[in-house]
Design a protein around this motif. Structure first.
Motif, mmCIF file in Angstrom:
data_model
loop_
_atom_site.group_PDB
_atom_site.id
_atom_site.type_symbol
_atom_site.label_atom_id
_atom_site.label_comp_id
_atom_site.label_asym_id
_atom_site.label_seq_id
_atom_site.Cartn_x
_atom_site.Cartn_y
_atom_site.Cartn_z
ATOM 1 N N ALA A 240 0.774 -1.169 0.082
ATOM 2 C CA ALA A 240 0.023 -0.098 0.067
ATOM 3 C C ALA A 240 0.959 1.377 0.034
ATOM 4 N N THR B 6 2.436 2.209 -3.417
ATOM 5 C CA THR B 6 1.667 2.507 -4.408
ATOM 6 C C THR B 6 0.879 3.806 -4.361
ATOM 7 N N ASP B 7 1.028 4.420 -3.188
ATOM 8 C CA ASP B 7 0.450 5.942 -2.577
ATOM 9 C C ASP B 7 1.193 6.714 -3.317
ATOM 10 N N HIS C 194 1.510 10.008 -2.759
ATOM 11 C CA HIS C 194 2.323 10.768 -1.525
ATOM 12 C C HIS C 194 3.639 10.267 -1.380
ATOM 13 N N TRP C 195 3.675 8.737 -1.232
ATOM 14 C CA TRP C 195 4.857 8.222 -0.951
ATOM 15 C C TRP C 195 5.813 8.218 -2.256
#
Length: 510
Positions: A492, A495-496, A498-499
């Motif tokens: 997770a 695939t974010d 922001h990250w």
């Protein structure tokens, strides 16, 4: 009293005693005062032997070892009968504590036979009254297991210069990663090498070789000198878990060595709630994988990975868990021809403060060393703390590397530690979160239920009426609600958006 140590004690594993002087106070077998809560499993056979194997050959290559001081025990009987296999043991509430571990084997000098067999007394002077030589003395073998506070206790034992005044002799092992610099002021320079003793003399069968008889003789000689002076010996090492996997023939060699000693043998196992111990071992083993610099190496596992599950739902009686080690040692009592005990130290019953100090205070007739330790070490941190956030951050960093999220991968390939720290800073300081606030993957309810039931079963079996199921359940619920049975869901995270933007920041990872 002062003793100068040149090499190591007791054969192979030897120390040459250069000088001994000073007085020692007497130790009493009864009426002693202890402050820690223990359970003793008392079982065993009498009939002490006093035979020493012949020395046919001097061992030219000796392994350096360490020394250990040993506690004597005063038991407050309280308890119940317990049946283990086809034997019945008596479990009694008691006060006793002992723990100590040892490592580091380095080949050493040629040891002359006379030095090993006829060295000066290790403690005390020749003025002891004859009757004192007849008193029962103990060899305490603290076997851990891992992640039960052994390092903290070893740090206290190896640095406490008052032990010998209380007639306890810490043979080994030496712990090198102590939380307080004061623990590094050693009582002596060399300690019994538990690692070499277990993995070579025992596991490789060196004890039955003719060339090892010099070690056997000198070890027995050193133990006899301490017994004659009324001094108790302590050896500590998580390496003793290896005993579980030796097989009958090699274990009998170990038992024969102990059968030849004058001391009563007291094995010591530390109890820790199973769910807490299993979580600590998981974290510890994953952190051992940490490669320090390169990303192209081992990555850490999630708590839900299939290969991790045996930590939580495996057969603890087949592994070196507190319950497994305790069960095994009780099953070995028929190998001995003398009085042998298996004692339990409940790590959760110690007073608030430094675990090493609490251990010292549990020793019988150790008032001086107890009070001095309380003043010197009112609170000392863990000797080997595990950084769980580093485990979380490194799993995120490795997942980002494997997914190719860094724009300049060659620039970060050897900067794994820096990337981990950048992730920690980002979570703490920019997101204002903890790692358990991030997306998580956690142990399933059926695994948690099994883990709780196992923990209750092992606690009840080992501690008897000292076990408080309600307290264990409260601690278990706290573990669950604080997400300790969870790992960051790195799929997770990577695939974010922001990250992804964070990892592609050239100013951070360029």
């Amino acid at each position: 009293m002062r003793t100068n140590y040149d090499e190591q004690d007791d054969g192979g594993l030897v120390e040459n005693i250069m000088k001994t002087d000073g007085n020692n106070s007497k130790s009493n077998g009864d009426g002693t005062k202890n402050n820690s809560n223990f359970v003793r499993v008392e079982e065993g056979k009498q009939n002490d032997k006093d035979s020493t194997p012949p020395i046919n050959k001097i061992n030219k290559e000796v392994w350096n070892t360490s020394e250990t001081s040993v506690p004597q025990v005063n038991w407050h009987h309280d308890t119940r009968a317990h049946t283990s296999g086809n034997q019945t043991t008596v479990i009694t509430s008691a006060t006793d504590s002992n723990i100590r571990n040892g490592k580091n084997a380095t080949k050493q000098v040629v040891v002359e036979l006379e030095e090993l067999a006829h060295g000066n007394p290790i403690v005390g002077n020749g003025s002891q009254i004859e009757s004192e030589k007849r008193k029962e003395t103990f060899l305490f073998i603290h076997a851990g297991p891992v992640k039960t506070g052994s390092s903290s206790i070893q740090c206290s034992l190896q640095s406490n210069h008052l032990l010998e005044q209380n007639k306890f002799y810490y043979l080994g092992r030496r712990e090198r990663q102590c939380a307080d610099d004061r623990h590094k002021k050693l009582v002596r320079r060399k300690f019994f090498n538990v690692q070499s003793f277990v993995f070579q003399y025992l596991a490789r069968g060196w004890l039955k070789q003719e060339s090892s008889q010099s070690f056997v003789e000198s070890f027995i000689n050193g133990m006899k000198q301490r017994h004659d002076k009324g001094v108790h010996t302590i050896i500590s090492g998580e390496e003793f878990c290896k005993l579980m996997f030796l097989g009958d023939e090699l274990f009998q060699l170990f038992a024969n060595l102990l059968n030849d000693l004058d001391q009563t043998i007291r094995f010591q196992v530390v109890y820790r709630d199973f769910f807490e111990w299993a979580h600590s071992v998981y974290s510890f083993l994953e952190m051992w994988k940490f490669p320090m610099h390169e990303f192209q190496g081992r990555s850490m596992s999630s708590i839900v990975d299939e290969k991790v599950q045996p930590h939580f739902i495996g057969n603890a009686d087949k592994t070196c868990s507190p319950f497994g080690l305790w069960s095994f040692l009780n099953s070995t009592l028929p190998f001995f021809t003398k009085k042998v005990h298996v004692d339990i130290l409940n790590i959760h019953a110690t007073q608030k403060g430094d675990l090493g100090t609490e251990y010292l205070c549990s020793l019988p007739n150790a008032t001086v060393v107890c009070e001095a330790s309380r003043k010197a070490f009112p609170s000392v941190g863990k000797s080997r703390p595990t950084d769980l956030d580093l485990l979380h951050s490194d799993r995120i960093a490795s997942a980002a590397w494997e997914k190719g999220l860094f724009q300049n991968s060659s620039a970060v390939q050897t900067r794994r530690i820096e990337v981990d720290q950048a992730i920690k800073d980002h979570v703490y300081n920019e997101l204002k979160l903890t790692f358990t606030d991030l997306p998580l993957e956690c142990l399933q309810d059926d695994i948690l239920a099994h883990l709780l039931n196992q923990s209750i079963q092992y606690g009840t079996t080992m501690l008897g009426n000292q076990f408080d199921e309600s307290i264990l359940k409260k601690k278990f619920d706290l573990f669950v609600t604080s997400n300790k049975f969870c790992s960051v869901n790195v799929t997770a995270i990577v695939t974010d958006p922001h990250w992804i933007a964070f990892f592609q920041n050239i100013s951070l990872f360029g």
